[in-house]
Design a protein around this motif. Structure first.
Motif, mmCIF file in Angstrom:
data_model
loop_
_atom_site.group_PDB
_atom_site.id
_atom_site.type_symbol
_atom_site.label_atom_id
_atom_site.label_comp_id
_atom_site.label_asym_id
_atom_site.label_seq_id
_atom_site.Cartn_x
_atom_site.Cartn_y
_atom_site.Cartn_z
ATOM 1 N N UNK A 46 0.849 -1.206 0.000
ATOM 2 C CA UNK A 46 0.000 0.000 0.000
ATOM 3 C C UNK A 46 0.884 1.256 0.000
ATOM 4 N N UNK A 47 1.943 1.233 0.822
ATOM 5 C CA UNK A 47 2.892 2.360 0.846
ATOM 6 C C UNK A 47 3.418 2.634 -0.559
ATOM 7 N N UNK A 48 3.855 1.559 -1.238
ATOM 8 C CA UNK A 48 4.471 1.746 -2.557
ATOM 9 C C UNK A 48 3.465 2.329 -3.546
ATOM 10 N N UNK A 49 2.230 1.819 -3.505
ATOM 11 C CA UNK A 49 1.238 2.294 -4.483
ATOM 12 C C UNK A 49 0.805 3.729 -4.178
ATOM 13 N N UNK A 50 0.625 4.047 -2.903
ATOM 14 C CA UNK A 50 0.268 5.435 -2.555
ATOM 15 C C UNK A 50 1.411 6.369 -2.930
ATOM 16 N N UNK A 51 2.643 5.924 -2.668
ATOM 17 C CA UNK A 51 3.812 6.766 -2.987
ATOM 18 C C UNK A 51 3.881 7.031 -4.483
ATOM 19 N N UNK A 52 3.657 5.991 -5.293
ATOM 20 C CA UNK A 52 3.676 6.174 -6.755
ATOM 21 C C UNK A 52 2.613 7.158 -7.209
ATOM 22 N N UNK A 53 1.552 7.275 -6.410
ATOM 23 C CA UNK A 53 0.458 8.184 -6.759
ATOM 24 C C UNK A 53 0.684 9.588 -6.214
ATOM 25 N N UNK A 246 -0.328 -6.555 -4.035
ATOM 26 C CA UNK A 246 -0.670 -5.477 -4.974
ATOM 27 C C UNK A 246 -2.161 -5.444 -5.292
ATOM 28 N N UNK A 247 -2.799 -6.627 -5.304
ATOM 29 C CA UNK A 247 -4.255 -6.650 -5.528
ATOM 30 C C UNK A 247 -4.961 -5.843 -4.434
ATOM 31 N N UNK A 248 -4.516 -6.053 -3.198
ATOM 32 C CA UNK A 248 -5.139 -5.349 -2.067
ATOM 33 C C UNK A 248 -4.775 -3.865 -2.114
ATOM 34 N N UNK A 249 -3.519 -3.588 -2.463
ATOM 35 C CA UNK A 249 -3.076 -2.187 -2.515
ATOM 36 C C UNK A 249 -3.877 -1.410 -3.568
ATOM 37 N N UNK A 250 -4.187 -2.046 -4.687
ATOM 38 C CA UNK A 250 -4.954 -1.373 -5.745
ATOM 39 C C UNK A 250 -6.331 -0.947 -5.257
ATOM 40 N N UNK A 251 -7.010 -1.871 -4.577
ATOM 41 C CA UNK A 251 -8.346 -1.537 -4.054
ATOM 42 C C UNK A 251 -8.239 -0.474 -2.962
ATOM 43 N N UNK A 252 -7.146 -0.533 -2.204
ATOM 44 C CA UNK A 252 -6.931 0.471 -1.152
ATOM 45 C C UNK A 252 -6.755 1.857 -1.765
ATOM 46 N N UNK A 253 -5.995 1.902 -2.860
ATOM 47 C CA UNK A 253 -5.769 3.180 -3.546
ATOM 48 C C UNK A 253 -7.103 3.779 -3.989
#
Ligand code: NAD
Length: 286
Positions: A46-53, A246-253
Protein backbone atom coordinates in the motif's frame (compact mmCIF):
# COMPACT_ATOMS: atom_id res chain seq x y z
CA UNK A 1 -4.30 8.05 -20.78
CA UNK A 2 -5.70 10.78 -18.51
CA UNK A 3 -9.24 10.33 -17.21
CA UNK A 4 -10.98 13.35 -15.73
CA UNK A 5 -13.71 12.63 -13.22
CA UNK A 6 -16.15 15.15 -11.74
CA UNK A 7 -17.38 14.28 -8.27
CA UNK A 8 -19.70 16.85 -6.66
CA UNK A 9 -18.22 19.75 -8.62
CA UNK A 10 -14.69 18.66 -7.75
CA UNK A 11 -12.59 17.60 -10.71
CA UNK A 12 -9.98 14.94 -10.12
CA UNK A 13 -7.55 13.92 -12.76
CA UNK A 14 -6.60 10.26 -12.81
CA UNK A 15 -3.70 9.02 -14.89
CA UNK A 16 -3.87 5.41 -16.04
CA UNK A 17 -0.83 3.63 -17.38
CA UNK A 18 -2.06 1.13 -19.92
CA UNK A 19 -0.17 -2.15 -19.80
CA UNK A 20 1.51 -1.25 -16.52
CA UNK A 21 0.15 -0.55 -13.08
CA UNK A 22 -2.94 1.67 -12.98
CA UNK A 23 -2.21 4.85 -11.08
CA UNK A 24 -4.22 7.73 -9.69
CA UNK A 25 -2.77 11.15 -9.13
CA UNK A 26 -3.10 11.91 -5.42
CA UNK A 27 -0.31 14.50 -5.24
CA UNK A 28 -0.59 16.75 -2.22
CA UNK A 29 -2.28 14.07 -0.10
CA UNK A 30 -0.79 12.66 3.09
CA UNK A 31 -1.28 9.24 4.67
CA UNK A 32 -0.76 7.61 8.05
CA UNK A 33 0.25 3.99 7.48
CA UNK A 34 0.05 1.55 10.39
CA UNK A 35 1.13 -2.08 9.91
CA UNK A 36 4.41 -2.31 8.01
CA UNK A 37 6.60 -5.05 9.48
CA UNK A 38 8.45 -6.33 6.39
CA UNK A 39 8.54 -6.11 2.60
CA UNK A 40 5.85 -8.80 2.58
CA UNK A 41 3.44 -6.71 4.64
CA UNK A 42 0.26 -5.77 2.81
CA UNK A 43 0.79 -2.28 4.24
CA UNK A 44 4.16 -2.06 2.45
CA UNK A 45 2.51 -2.71 -0.93
CA UNK A 46 0.00 0.00 0.00
CA UNK A 47 2.89 2.36 0.85
CA UNK A 48 4.47 1.75 -2.56
CA UNK A 49 1.24 2.29 -4.48
CA UNK A 50 0.27 5.44 -2.56
CA UNK A 51 3.81 6.77 -2.99
CA UNK A 52 3.68 6.17 -6.75
CA UNK A 53 0.46 8.18 -6.76
CA UNK A 54 2.18 11.13 -5.12
CA UNK A 55 1.08 10.62 -1.50
CA UNK A 56 3.42 11.63 1.36
CA UNK A 57 3.67 8.87 3.98
CA UNK A 58 4.05 8.83 7.76
CA UNK A 59 4.53 5.34 9.18
CA UNK A 60 3.64 4.09 12.66
CA UNK A 61 5.75 1.04 13.50
CA UNK A 62 6.05 -1.45 16.35
CA UNK A 63 9.40 -1.03 18.11
CA UNK A 64 10.31 -4.70 17.60
CA UNK A 65 10.38 -4.06 13.81
CA UNK A 66 12.43 -0.86 14.11
CA UNK A 67 15.54 -2.07 12.26
CA UNK A 68 13.49 -3.44 9.34
CA UNK A 69 11.54 -0.20 9.07
CA UNK A 70 14.81 1.75 9.00
CA UNK A 71 16.00 -0.36 6.05
CA UNK A 72 12.68 -0.04 4.21
CA UNK A 73 12.31 3.71 4.61
CA UNK A 74 15.30 4.32 2.35
CA UNK A 75 13.49 2.54 -0.47
CA UNK A 76 10.67 5.10 -0.59
CA UNK A 77 11.61 8.80 -0.56
CA UNK A 78 7.91 9.61 -0.05
CA UNK A 79 8.23 8.40 3.57
CA UNK A 80 8.49 11.72 5.36
CA UNK A 81 8.50 10.35 8.92
CA UNK A 82 8.11 7.23 11.03
CA UNK A 83 7.31 7.01 14.71
CA UNK A 84 6.71 4.18 17.20
CA UNK A 85 3.12 3.01 17.60
CA UNK A 86 1.75 0.33 19.89
CA UNK A 87 -2.03 0.16 19.82
CA UNK A 88 -2.16 -1.95 23.00
CA UNK A 89 -3.18 1.10 25.03
CA UNK A 90 -4.05 4.78 24.81
CA UNK A 91 -0.65 6.14 25.88
CA UNK A 92 1.40 4.19 23.32
CA UNK A 93 -1.08 5.02 20.55
CA UNK A 94 -1.03 8.72 21.41
CA UNK A 95 2.78 8.55 21.34
CA UNK A 96 2.63 8.28 17.54
CA UNK A 97 0.48 11.38 17.09
CA UNK A 98 2.48 13.36 19.65
CA UNK A 99 5.72 12.59 17.79
CA UNK A 100 4.09 13.33 14.41
CA UNK A 101 2.67 16.70 15.51
CA UNK A 102 5.88 17.74 17.28
CA UNK A 103 7.87 17.24 14.08
CA UNK A 104 5.17 18.48 11.71
CA UNK A 105 3.27 21.29 13.45
CA UNK A 106 -0.09 22.01 11.83
CA UNK A 107 0.19 19.13 9.35
CA UNK A 108 -2.76 16.77 8.81
CA UNK A 109 -3.37 13.56 6.87
CA UNK A 110 -6.07 12.64 4.35
CA UNK A 111 -5.71 8.86 4.50
CA UNK A 112 -5.28 6.37 7.36
CA UNK A 113 -4.30 2.75 6.73
CA UNK A 114 -4.98 0.41 9.65
CA UNK A 115 -3.30 -2.90 8.73
CA UNK A 116 -2.83 -4.26 12.24
CA UNK A 117 -3.58 -7.72 13.54
CA UNK A 118 -2.29 -9.87 16.38
CA UNK A 119 -3.44 -12.72 18.62
CA UNK A 120 -1.35 -14.56 21.23
CA UNK A 121 -0.10 -18.03 20.25
CA UNK A 122 -2.57 -19.72 22.61
CA UNK A 123 -5.46 -18.35 20.53
CA UNK A 124 -4.38 -20.70 17.74
CA UNK A 125 -2.91 -23.59 19.75
CA UNK A 126 -5.90 -24.29 22.01
CA UNK A 127 -9.47 -25.26 21.17
CA UNK A 128 -11.46 -21.99 21.42
CA UNK A 129 -13.33 -23.31 24.47
CA UNK A 130 -10.12 -23.14 26.51
CA UNK A 131 -8.53 -19.88 25.39
CA UNK A 132 -8.01 -17.64 28.44
CA UNK A 133 -9.85 -14.31 28.81
CA UNK A 134 -6.68 -12.25 28.78
CA UNK A 135 -5.56 -13.71 25.44
CA UNK A 136 -9.00 -13.18 23.91
CA UNK A 137 -8.91 -9.60 25.18
CA UNK A 138 -5.46 -9.02 23.65
CA UNK A 139 -6.62 -10.28 20.25
CA UNK A 140 -9.73 -8.07 20.40
CA UNK A 141 -7.82 -5.00 21.60
CA UNK A 142 -5.04 -5.16 19.03
CA UNK A 143 -6.94 -6.54 16.04
CA UNK A 144 -10.35 -4.86 16.37
CA UNK A 145 -10.69 -2.14 19.01
CA UNK A 146 -7.46 -0.50 17.88
CA UNK A 147 -9.30 0.95 14.88
CA UNK A 148 -11.34 3.07 17.30
CA UNK A 149 -8.19 4.00 19.24
CA UNK A 150 -6.29 5.06 16.10
CA UNK A 151 -9.20 7.24 15.00
CA UNK A 152 -9.94 8.62 18.47
CA UNK A 153 -6.43 10.05 18.81
CA UNK A 154 -5.97 10.57 15.07
CA UNK A 155 -9.06 12.67 14.36
CA UNK A 156 -7.43 16.02 15.27
CA UNK A 157 -4.75 15.20 12.67
CA UNK A 158 -7.12 14.27 9.84
CA UNK A 159 -8.24 16.68 7.14
CA UNK A 160 -11.96 16.93 6.27
CA UNK A 161 -13.23 14.15 3.96
CA UNK A 162 -10.49 11.74 5.09
CA UNK A 163 -10.52 8.07 4.13
CA UNK A 164 -9.62 5.30 6.59
CA UNK A 165 -9.10 1.74 5.37
CA UNK A 166 -8.70 -1.33 7.56
CA UNK A 167 -7.92 -4.93 6.57
CA UNK A 168 -10.12 -7.86 7.49
CA UNK A 169 -10.67 -11.51 6.57
CA UNK A 170 -13.74 -13.54 5.56
CA UNK A 171 -13.55 -15.69 8.71
CA UNK A 172 -15.50 -12.79 10.25
CA UNK A 173 -18.71 -14.25 8.91
CA UNK A 174 -17.92 -17.81 7.81
CA UNK A 175 -16.08 -20.65 9.52
CA UNK A 176 -12.39 -21.10 8.70
CA UNK A 177 -10.61 -23.90 10.59
CA UNK A 178 -7.83 -22.68 12.91
CA UNK A 179 -8.61 -18.96 12.60
CA UNK A 180 -10.42 -19.21 15.97
CA UNK A 181 -10.40 -16.09 18.13
CA UNK A 182 -9.21 -13.96 15.20
CA UNK A 183 -12.59 -14.66 13.54
CA UNK A 184 -14.30 -12.89 16.45
CA UNK A 185 -11.77 -10.05 16.22
CA UNK A 186 -12.39 -9.59 12.48
CA UNK A 187 -16.17 -9.64 13.01
CA UNK A 188 -15.74 -6.91 15.64
CA UNK A 189 -13.40 -4.97 13.33
CA UNK A 190 -16.03 -4.97 10.57
CA UNK A 191 -18.61 -3.82 13.09
CA UNK A 192 -16.29 -1.02 14.22
CA UNK A 193 -15.95 -0.06 10.54
CA UNK A 194 -19.71 0.39 10.19
CA UNK A 195 -20.13 2.14 13.56
CA UNK A 196 -17.22 4.53 12.97
CA UNK A 197 -18.40 5.23 9.41
CA UNK A 198 -21.78 6.30 10.81
CA UNK A 199 -20.23 8.30 13.62
CA UNK A 200 -17.73 10.16 11.44
CA UNK A 201 -19.76 10.30 8.22
CA UNK A 202 -21.60 13.55 9.06
CA UNK A 203 -18.17 15.27 9.12
CA UNK A 204 -17.35 13.78 5.70
CA UNK A 205 -14.85 11.19 6.95
CA UNK A 206 -15.09 7.72 5.37
CA UNK A 207 -14.18 4.37 6.97
CA UNK A 208 -14.06 1.14 4.95
CA UNK A 209 -12.64 -2.37 5.24
CA UNK A 210 -11.00 -4.56 2.63
CA UNK A 211 -11.44 -8.28 3.15
CA UNK A 212 -8.30 -9.79 1.68
CA UNK A 213 -7.85 -13.36 0.55
CA UNK A 214 -4.95 -15.24 2.18
CA UNK A 215 -1.45 -13.86 1.48
CA UNK A 216 1.91 -15.08 2.88
CA UNK A 217 3.05 -12.49 5.47
CA UNK A 218 4.48 -12.55 9.00
CA UNK A 219 0.98 -12.39 10.53
CA UNK A 220 -0.30 -15.18 8.28
CA UNK A 221 2.62 -17.45 9.16
CA UNK A 222 1.11 -17.92 12.63
CA UNK A 223 -2.11 -19.46 11.30
CA UNK A 224 -2.09 -23.28 11.39
CA UNK A 225 -2.84 -24.87 8.00
CA UNK A 226 -2.25 -21.60 6.12
CA UNK A 227 -0.48 -23.28 3.17
CA UNK A 228 -3.45 -25.64 2.72
CA UNK A 229 -5.80 -22.65 2.67
CA UNK A 230 -3.68 -21.07 -0.10
CA UNK A 231 -3.84 -24.29 -2.16
CA UNK A 232 -7.59 -24.61 -1.64
CA UNK A 233 -8.27 -21.01 -2.71
CA UNK A 234 -6.06 -21.34 -5.78
CA UNK A 235 -8.02 -24.37 -6.93
CA UNK A 236 -11.49 -23.07 -6.12
CA UNK A 237 -11.61 -19.27 -6.41
CA UNK A 238 -13.35 -18.03 -9.58
CA UNK A 239 -10.08 -16.45 -10.75
CA UNK A 240 -8.18 -19.72 -9.97
CA UNK A 241 -5.43 -17.92 -8.11
CA UNK A 242 -4.61 -16.30 -4.82
CA UNK A 243 -4.52 -12.56 -4.49
CA UNK A 244 -1.27 -10.77 -3.70
CA UNK A 245 -0.32 -7.62 -1.83
CA UNK A 246 -0.67 -5.48 -4.97
CA UNK A 247 -4.26 -6.65 -5.53
CA UNK A 248 -5.14 -5.35 -2.07
CA UNK A 249 -3.08 -2.19 -2.52
CA UNK A 250 -4.95 -1.37 -5.74
CA UNK A 251 -8.35 -1.54 -4.05
CA UNK A 252 -6.93 0.47 -1.15
CA UNK A 253 -5.77 3.18 -3.55
CA UNK A 254 -9.29 3.40 -4.94
CA UNK A 255 -10.80 3.62 -1.44
CA UNK A 256 -8.23 6.25 -0.49
CA UNK A 257 -9.10 8.32 -3.56
CA UNK A 258 -12.08 10.56 -4.37
CA UNK A 259 -13.16 8.00 -7.00
CA UNK A 260 -14.79 6.15 -4.06
CA UNK A 261 -16.22 9.34 -2.52
CA UNK A 262 -19.69 7.81 -2.06
CA UNK A 263 -18.44 4.62 -0.39
CA UNK A 264 -18.29 4.27 3.40
CA UNK A 265 -18.91 1.61 6.05
CA UNK A 266 -18.36 -1.12 3.46
CA UNK A 267 -16.40 -4.33 3.44
CA UNK A 268 -14.92 -4.82 -0.05
CA UNK A 269 -13.72 -8.33 -0.90
CA UNK A 270 -10.37 -8.63 -2.69
CA UNK A 271 -10.14 -12.41 -2.75
CA UNK A 272 -10.16 -13.58 -6.38
CA UNK A 273 -13.89 -14.11 -5.89
CA UNK A 274 -13.50 -16.96 -3.38
CA UNK A 275 -16.14 -15.56 -0.98
CA UNK A 276 -18.97 -16.01 -3.50
CA UNK A 277 -18.45 -19.77 -3.68
CA UNK A 278 -20.08 -22.36 -1.42
CA UNK A 279 -19.45 -25.80 -2.88
CA UNK A 280 -15.77 -26.09 -3.88
CA UNK A 281 -15.10 -26.62 -7.59
CA UNK A 282 -12.73 -29.45 -6.66
CA UNK A 283 -15.65 -31.81 -5.85
CA UNK A 284 -15.96 -32.22 -9.63
CA UNK A 285 -12.54 -33.89 -9.67
CA UNK A 286 -13.68 -36.83 -7.50
P1 NAD B 1 2.09 -8.28 8.81
O1 NAD B 1 2.60 -9.20 9.87
O2 NAD B 1 3.02 -7.82 7.80
O3 NAD B 1 1.35 -7.02 9.46
C1 NAD B 1 0.74 -7.05 10.73
C2 NAD B 1 1.10 -5.74 11.37
O4 NAD B 1 0.42 -5.58 12.62
C3 NAD B 1 2.60 -5.62 11.67
O5 NAD B 1 3.13 -4.49 11.03
C4 NAD B 1 2.65 -5.44 13.17
O6 NAD B 1 3.71 -4.58 13.58
C5 NAD B 1 1.30 -4.82 13.43
N1 NAD B 1 0.93 -4.92 14.84
C6 NAD B 1 0.68 -6.04 15.56
N2 NAD B 1 0.47 -5.72 16.85
C7 NAD B 1 0.58 -4.36 16.94
C8 NAD B 1 0.49 -3.42 18.00
N3 NAD B 1 0.25 -3.81 19.27
N4 NAD B 1 0.64 -2.10 17.72
C9 NAD B 1 0.90 -1.68 16.46
N5 NAD B 1 1.02 -2.52 15.41
C10 NAD B 1 0.87 -3.84 15.65
O7 NAD B 1 0.86 -9.10 8.14
P2 NAD B 1 -0.26 -8.66 7.11
O8 NAD B 1 -0.81 -9.96 6.60
O9 NAD B 1 0.22 -7.65 6.17
O10 NAD B 1 -1.37 -8.06 8.08
C11 NAD B 1 -1.96 -6.78 7.91
C12 NAD B 1 -3.46 -6.88 8.16
O11 NAD B 1 -4.05 -7.62 7.09
C13 NAD B 1 -3.85 -7.60 9.45
O12 NAD B 1 -4.95 -6.95 10.04
C14 NAD B 1 -4.26 -8.96 8.94
O13 NAD B 1 -5.17 -9.62 9.82
C15 NAD B 1 -4.94 -8.57 7.65
N6 NAD B 1 -5.18 -9.66 6.72
C16 NAD B 1 -4.14 -10.45 6.33
C17 NAD B 1 -4.37 -11.51 5.48
C18 NAD B 1 -3.26 -12.43 5.06
O14 NAD B 1 -3.55 -13.56 4.62
N7 NAD B 1 -2.00 -12.01 5.16
C19 NAD B 1 -5.68 -11.77 5.01
C20 NAD B 1 -6.71 -10.93 5.42
C21 NAD B 1 -6.45 -9.87 6.28
Amino acid sequence: MVLTVTVKERVWSATFVIGGSAMLNLSGKTAFIFGVASEDSIAWAICKMLAESGVTLYLGYQKRFRSRIFQLKDKLPQIAGFYPLDVANDATTKEFYDAFSAENPGKKADIMIHAIGFAPRTCFDRPILFVEDQDINTAMTISANSLQRCLKFGLPYLNPNSSTITLTYAASNRYVPSYGIMSMAKAALECWTRELACHLGPEGHRVNAISSGPIRTIAASGIPGFENILDHVEQNAPLRRNVNQDDVAGATLWLASPLSSGVTGQCIYVDAGYSITMVPETIMNN
